[in-house]
Design a protein around this motif. Structure first.
Motif, short mmCIF file in Angstrom:
data_model
loop_
_atom_site.label_atom_id
_atom_site.label_comp_id
_atom_site.label_asym_id
_atom_site.label_seq_id
_atom_site.Cartn_x
_atom_site.Cartn_y
_atom_site.Cartn_z
N GLY A 33 0.80 -1.22 0.00
CA GLY A 33 0.00 0.00 0.00
C GLY A 33 0.83 1.27 0.00
N LYS A 34 2.11 1.16 0.28
CA LYS A 34 2.97 2.35 0.30
C LYS A 34 3.38 2.72 -1.12
N ILE A 35 3.62 4.01 -1.30
CA ILE A 35 3.96 4.53 -2.63
C ILE A 35 5.35 5.15 -2.59
N ALA A 36 6.18 4.74 -3.55
CA ALA A 36 7.52 5.32 -3.71
C ALA A 36 7.52 6.13 -5.00
N VAL A 37 8.04 7.34 -4.91
CA VAL A 37 8.18 8.19 -6.09
C VAL A 37 9.67 8.36 -6.37
N ARG A 46 6.03 6.68 -10.25
CA ARG A 46 5.30 6.43 -9.00
C ARG A 46 4.95 4.96 -8.95
N LEU A 47 5.44 4.27 -7.92
CA LEU A 47 5.20 2.84 -7.77
C LEU A 47 4.54 2.54 -6.44
N GLU A 56 3.01 -1.90 -8.76
CA GLU A 56 2.07 -1.42 -9.76
C GLU A 56 2.21 0.09 -9.85
N ALA A 57 1.75 0.64 -10.97
CA ALA A 57 1.80 2.09 -11.13
C ALA A 57 0.87 2.72 -10.09
N ALA A 58 1.35 3.76 -9.43
CA ALA A 58 0.55 4.43 -8.39
C ALA A 58 -0.18 5.62 -8.99
N THR A 60 -1.62 9.33 -9.38
CA THR A 60 -0.99 10.60 -9.05
C THR A 60 -1.71 11.33 -7.92
N ASP A 61 -2.95 10.96 -7.64
CA ASP A 61 -3.68 11.66 -6.59
C ASP A 61 -3.42 11.10 -5.19
N GLU A 62 -2.66 10.00 -5.09
CA GLU A 62 -2.31 9.44 -3.78
C GLU A 62 -0.95 9.98 -3.34
N ALA A 63 -0.83 10.30 -2.06
CA ALA A 63 0.42 10.88 -1.52
C ALA A 63 1.53 9.83 -1.49
N ALA A 64 2.73 10.30 -1.73
CA ALA A 64 3.90 9.41 -1.70
C ALA A 64 4.29 9.11 -0.25
N THR A 65 4.69 7.86 0.00
CA THR A 65 5.20 7.48 1.31
C THR A 65 6.66 7.89 1.41
N VAL A 66 7.37 7.72 0.31
CA VAL A 66 8.77 8.13 0.24
C VAL A 66 9.03 8.69 -1.16
N THR A 67 9.82 9.76 -1.20
CA THR A 67 10.23 10.34 -2.48
C THR A 67 11.74 10.28 -2.57
N ILE A 68 12.22 9.72 -3.66
CA ILE A 68 13.66 9.57 -3.88
C ILE A 68 14.00 10.43 -5.09
N ARG A 69 14.78 11.49 -4.85
CA ARG A 69 15.15 12.43 -5.92
C ARG A 69 16.58 12.16 -6.37
N VAL A 70 16.77 12.15 -7.67
CA VAL A 70 18.10 11.93 -8.23
C VAL A 70 18.28 12.90 -9.39
N GLN A 71 19.50 13.38 -9.56
CA GLN A 71 19.81 14.24 -10.70
C GLN A 71 20.21 13.35 -11.88
N LEU A 72 19.75 13.70 -13.06
CA LEU A 72 20.07 12.89 -14.24
C LEU A 72 21.57 12.78 -14.45
N SER A 73 22.31 13.82 -14.10
CA SER A 73 23.76 13.79 -14.28
C SER A 73 24.44 12.75 -13.39
N ASP A 74 23.76 12.33 -12.31
CA ASP A 74 24.33 11.33 -11.41
C ASP A 74 24.03 9.89 -11.83
N LEU A 75 23.14 9.70 -12.81
CA LEU A 75 22.75 8.34 -13.20
C LEU A 75 23.93 7.47 -13.65
#
Length: 196
Positions: A33-37, A46-47, A56-58, A60-75
């Motif tokens: 039930g938790k959502i990771a962005v 959003r998963l 499964e795809a989450a 967009t109207d449900e709040a994220a449990t955790v958000t993980i931000r990454v810069q494209l340059s770091d990929l």
């Protein structure tokens, strides 16, 4: 099934790995039930964890449990060093869920050779995988060689860059020269004072 973007492909790819690893699904079940962005700036994925530990795809109207931000340059750095992948990201939200995601990102591996063997047979799959590994290793060695050659060119042939040791030595020389000039100026002042 048609994939419109990488965001559509990612859940299917991860689920393919999870389907082969019961231990990984078991780690995700407590987070059902938790959502990771996963936010990479230009694209966010959003998963949501299903009851069976699959993703499964989450919505967009449900709040994220955790958000993980990454810069494209770091990929590229993340892909080269998966063990340190989470040191390149910024995490907001549920720390326990983020820790589980981190553990899975380090442990889940795609066994391409196994998947290929189902399509082309064991021997062909082994040769294709060995060829791909060889090509990847060759590209990596070429990248390293080019990087070293460019660095050497800019350091030695056309000095646009300086080695840290050379900068340090130059700084020490300038400091020593400044101190010598200051001492010389004091001596000159003493000599001028003594001749009056």
């Amino acid at each position: 099934m048609t994939f419109r973007s990488p965001a559509d492909f990612l859940p299917a790819a991860i689920n393919h790995l999870l389907a082969q690893e019961a231990w990984a699904r078991a780690k995700l079940v407590p987070h059902a039930g938790k959502i990771a962005v996963f936010d990479a700036g230009l694209m966010a994925v959003r998963l949501k964890v299903a009851a069976d530990g699959m993703l499964e795809a989450a919505p967009t109207d449900e709040a994220a449990t955790v958000t993980i931000r990454v810069q494209l340059s770091d990929l590229p750095l993340i892909m080269q060093n998966r063990e340190r992948a989470f040191s390149y990201v910024k995490i907001d939200g549920d720390a326990d869920f983020a820790n589980t995601i981190s553990q899975l990102s380090q442990s889940l591996r795609w066994e391409a050779e196994d998947d290929l063997s189902k399509a082309v047979g064991d021997i062909a799959a082994h040769r294709i995988a060995a060829g791909a590994r060889s090509a990847f290793d060759g590209a990596k060695a070429l990248h390293q060689s080019i990087t070293e050659n460019v660095a050497e060119y800019f350091l030695e042939e056309s000095p646009m860059l300086m080695r840290p040791q050379a900068v340090s030595e130059f700084t020490n020389d300038v400091t020593r020269l400044r101190d010598d000039v200051a001492r010389l100026a004091k001596r000159i002042e003493k000599l001028k004072g003594g001749t009056r």
